[in-house]
Motif scaffolding. Structure first.
Motif, PDB file in Angstrom:
ATOM      1  N   UNK A  93      -4.384 -11.434  -1.292  1.00 46.97           N
ATOM      2  CA  UNK A  93      -5.141 -10.689  -2.839  1.00 46.97           C
ATOM      3  C   UNK A  93      -4.703  -9.574  -2.623  1.00 46.97           C
ATOM      4  N   UNK A  94      -4.329  -8.707  -1.627  1.00 44.51           N
ATOM      5  CA  UNK A  94      -4.310  -7.253  -1.862  1.00 44.51           C
ATOM      6  C   UNK A  94      -2.318  -6.863  -2.194  1.00 44.51           C
ATOM      7  N   UNK A  95      -1.696  -6.168  -2.824  1.00 43.77           N
ATOM      8  CA  UNK A  95      -0.018  -5.526  -2.900  1.00 43.77           C
ATOM      9  C   UNK A  95       0.279  -6.014  -1.863  1.00 43.77           C
ATOM     10  N   UNK A  96       0.063  -5.126  -0.307  1.00 50.94           N
ATOM     11  CA  UNK A  96       0.515  -5.089   1.025  1.00 50.94           C
ATOM     12  C   UNK A  96       0.289  -6.712   1.684  1.00 50.94           C
ATOM     13  N   UNK A  97      -0.340  -6.903   0.841  1.00 57.61           N
ATOM     14  CA  UNK A  97      -0.763  -8.272   1.863  1.00 57.61           C
ATOM     15  C   UNK A  97       0.244  -9.498   1.763  1.00 57.61           C
ATOM     16  N   UNK A  98       0.083  -9.725   0.503  1.00 54.55           N
ATOM     17  CA  UNK A  98       1.090 -10.430  -0.700  1.00 54.55           C
ATOM     18  C   UNK A  98       2.425 -10.273  -0.023  1.00 54.55           C
ATOM     19  N   UNK A  99       2.932  -9.084  -0.354  1.00 56.96           N
ATOM     20  CA  UNK A  99       4.336  -8.829  -0.255  1.00 56.96           C
ATOM     21  C   UNK A  99       4.593  -8.604   1.908  1.00 56.96           C
ATOM     22  N   UNK A 100       3.505  -8.570   2.613  1.00 56.43           N
ATOM     23  CA  UNK A 100       4.214  -8.866   3.966  1.00 56.43           C
ATOM     24  C   UNK A 100       4.478 -10.498   3.464  1.00 56.43           C
ATOM     25  N   UNK A 101       3.210 -10.872   3.338  1.00 57.01           N
ATOM     26  CA  UNK A 101       3.025 -12.215   3.734  1.00 57.01           C
ATOM     27  C   UNK A 101       4.411 -13.300   3.565  1.00 57.01           C
ATOM     28  N   UNK A 102       5.268 -12.709   2.193  1.00 64.24           N
ATOM     29  CA  UNK A 102       6.173 -13.365   1.536  1.00 64.24           C
ATOM     30  C   UNK A 102       7.193 -12.852   2.486  1.00 64.24           C
ATOM     31  N   UNK A 103       7.175 -11.858   2.675  1.00 64.75           N
ATOM     32  CA  UNK A 103       8.065 -11.609   3.545  1.00 64.75           C
ATOM     33  C   UNK A 103       8.343 -12.493   5.235  1.00 64.75           C
ATOM     34  N   UNK A 104       6.802 -12.891   5.607  1.00 64.55           N
ATOM     35  CA  UNK A 104       6.986 -13.308   6.552  1.00 64.55           C
ATOM     36  C   UNK A 104       7.667 -14.699   6.565  1.00 64.55           C
ATOM     37  N   UNK A 105       7.240 -15.214   5.238  1.00 66.20           N
ATOM     38  CA  UNK A 105       8.237 -16.566   4.923  1.00 66.20           C
ATOM     39  C   UNK A 105       9.353 -16.693   4.389  1.00 66.20           C
ATOM     40  N   UNK A 106      10.095 -15.790   4.855  1.00 69.30           N
ATOM     41  CA  UNK A 106      10.625 -15.601   4.588  1.00 69.30           C
ATOM     42  C   UNK A 106      11.366 -15.522   2.510  1.00 69.30           C
ATOM     43  N   UNK A 107      10.705 -15.399   2.237  1.00 66.89           N
ATOM     44  CA  UNK A 107      10.704 -14.873   0.475  1.00 66.89           C
ATOM     45  C   UNK A 107      11.348 -13.958   0.060  1.00 66.89           C
TER      46      UNK A 107
ATOM     47  N   UNK B 170     -12.927  11.122  -9.043  1.00 63.38           N
ATOM     48  CA  UNK B 170     -13.890  11.759  -8.016  1.00 63.38           C
ATOM     49  C   UNK B 170     -12.874  11.671  -6.649  1.00 63.38           C
ATOM     50  N   UNK B 171     -11.612  11.040  -6.305  1.00 68.10           N
ATOM     51  CA  UNK B 171     -11.009  10.015  -5.405  1.00 68.10           C
ATOM     52  C   UNK B 171     -10.048  11.820  -5.014  1.00 68.10           C
ATOM     53  N   UNK B 172     -10.093  12.338  -3.858  1.00 64.26           N
ATOM     54  CA  UNK B 172      -8.737  12.938  -3.351  1.00 64.26           C
ATOM     55  C   UNK B 172      -7.390  11.858  -3.206  1.00 64.26           C
ATOM     56  N   UNK B 173      -6.324  11.501  -3.917  1.00 65.23           N
ATOM     57  CA  UNK B 173      -5.447  10.950  -3.735  1.00 65.23           C
ATOM     58  C   UNK B 173      -4.645  11.746  -2.856  1.00 65.23           C
ATOM     59  N   UNK B 174      -4.410  11.278  -2.256  1.00 67.63           N
ATOM     60  CA  UNK B 174      -3.045  11.204  -0.748  1.00 67.63           C
ATOM     61  C   UNK B 174      -1.595  11.017  -1.243  1.00 67.63           C
ATOM     62  N   UNK B 175      -1.449   9.518  -1.948  1.00 66.32           N
ATOM     63  CA  UNK B 175       0.065   9.587  -2.776  1.00 66.32           C
ATOM     64  C   UNK B 175      -0.514   9.574  -4.262  1.00 66.32           C
ATOM     65  N   UNK B 176       1.170  10.052  -5.002  1.00 71.65           N
ATOM     66  CA  UNK B 176       1.328   9.337  -6.327  1.00 71.65           C
ATOM     67  C   UNK B 176       0.324   8.463  -6.620  1.00 71.65           C
ATOM     68  N   UNK B 177       0.566   8.099  -8.432  1.00 73.53           N
ATOM     69  CA  UNK B 177      -0.068   6.807  -8.538  1.00 73.53           C
ATOM     70  C   UNK B 177       1.032   5.482  -8.903  1.00 73.53           C
TER      71      UNK B 177
ATOM     72  N   UNK C  11       7.087  -3.168   0.960  1.00 70.87           N
ATOM     73  CA  UNK C  11       6.157  -2.350   1.647  1.00 70.87           C
ATOM     74  C   UNK C  11       6.135  -1.317   2.354  1.00 70.87           C
ATOM     75  N   UNK C  12       6.842  -0.320   1.825  1.00 68.72           N
ATOM     76  CA  UNK C  12       6.669   1.387   2.442  1.00 68.72           C
ATOM     77  C   UNK C  12       6.545   1.992   1.491  1.00 68.72           C
ATOM     78  N   UNK C  13       5.269   2.627   1.854  1.00 73.06           N
ATOM     79  CA  UNK C  13       4.178   4.179   1.188  1.00 73.06           C
ATOM     80  C   UNK C  13       5.262   4.346   0.122  1.00 73.06           C
ATOM     81  N   UNK C  14       6.031   5.165   0.356  1.00 73.26           N
ATOM     82  CA  UNK C  14       7.270   6.145  -0.492  1.00 73.26           C
ATOM     83  C   UNK C  14       7.745   4.741  -1.685  1.00 73.26           C
ATOM     84  N   UNK C  15       8.106   3.144  -1.400  1.00 72.34           N
ATOM     85  CA  UNK C  15       8.638   2.478  -2.597  1.00 72.34           C
ATOM     86  C   UNK C  15       7.307   2.420  -3.300  1.00 72.34           C
TER      87      UNK C  15
END
Length: 136
Positions: free
Chosen positions: A109-123, A39-46, A128-132
């Motif tokens: 707890x979110x995918x993007x938030x976790x990935x950004x925190x790891x990047x900020x920590x140098x891990x 019931x939700x129209x997705x703007x991007x692929x699964x 991090x990009x939509x199409x990735x």
């Protein structure tokens, strides 16, 4: 008072002895596809998601309500991220909006938030990009 303390300690010991090992022994499902709810129209692929690639993480890193509701691993059930069609700016910022379960930049707890925190920590981090995550 001593009896209550004793009972509490015994209960805690039993939980530690029987429940916690079972939680860590649970096997995560294999690869899966994450997609917008019906019931939700997705703007991007699964998104193809690999539990194996995230096996070093504790399950509660993503399934942050697991302690309160150990039988439910699905983010989009009632009472979790079950707001599918927000109608206001406030609702779009709400943690209940299913989109935020995966894209909230402020939450580890979110995918993007976790990935950004790891990047900020140098891990090493995941996409991090939509199409990735959402290939065309």
């Amino acid at each position: 008072m001593r009896k209550s303390l004793f009972v509490a300690l015994v209960c805690s010991a039993l939980v530690c002895a029987f429940v916690l090992p079972n939680l860590s022994a649970m096997e995560a499902p294999g690869d899966m596809v994450l997609k917008a709810p019906e019931g939700v129209k997705a703007r991007f692929s699964p998104v193809e998601f690999s539990h194996d690639a995230h096996s070093a993480l504790d399950c509660e890193s993503c399934h942050h309500m697991l302690a309160e509701n150990p039988d439910n691993y699905n983010c989009m059930t009632e009472g979790c991220h079950d707001l599918f069609n927000p109608t206001s700016v406030e609702e779009k910022k709400d943690i209940a909006y299913f989109y935020n379960a995966f894209h909230d930049r402020r939450s580890e707890h979110s995918c993007l938030g976790c990935h950004m925190a790891k990047k900020k920590a140098g891990e090493t981090t995941g996409p991090l990009a939509c199409t990735q995550c959402h290939p065309k």
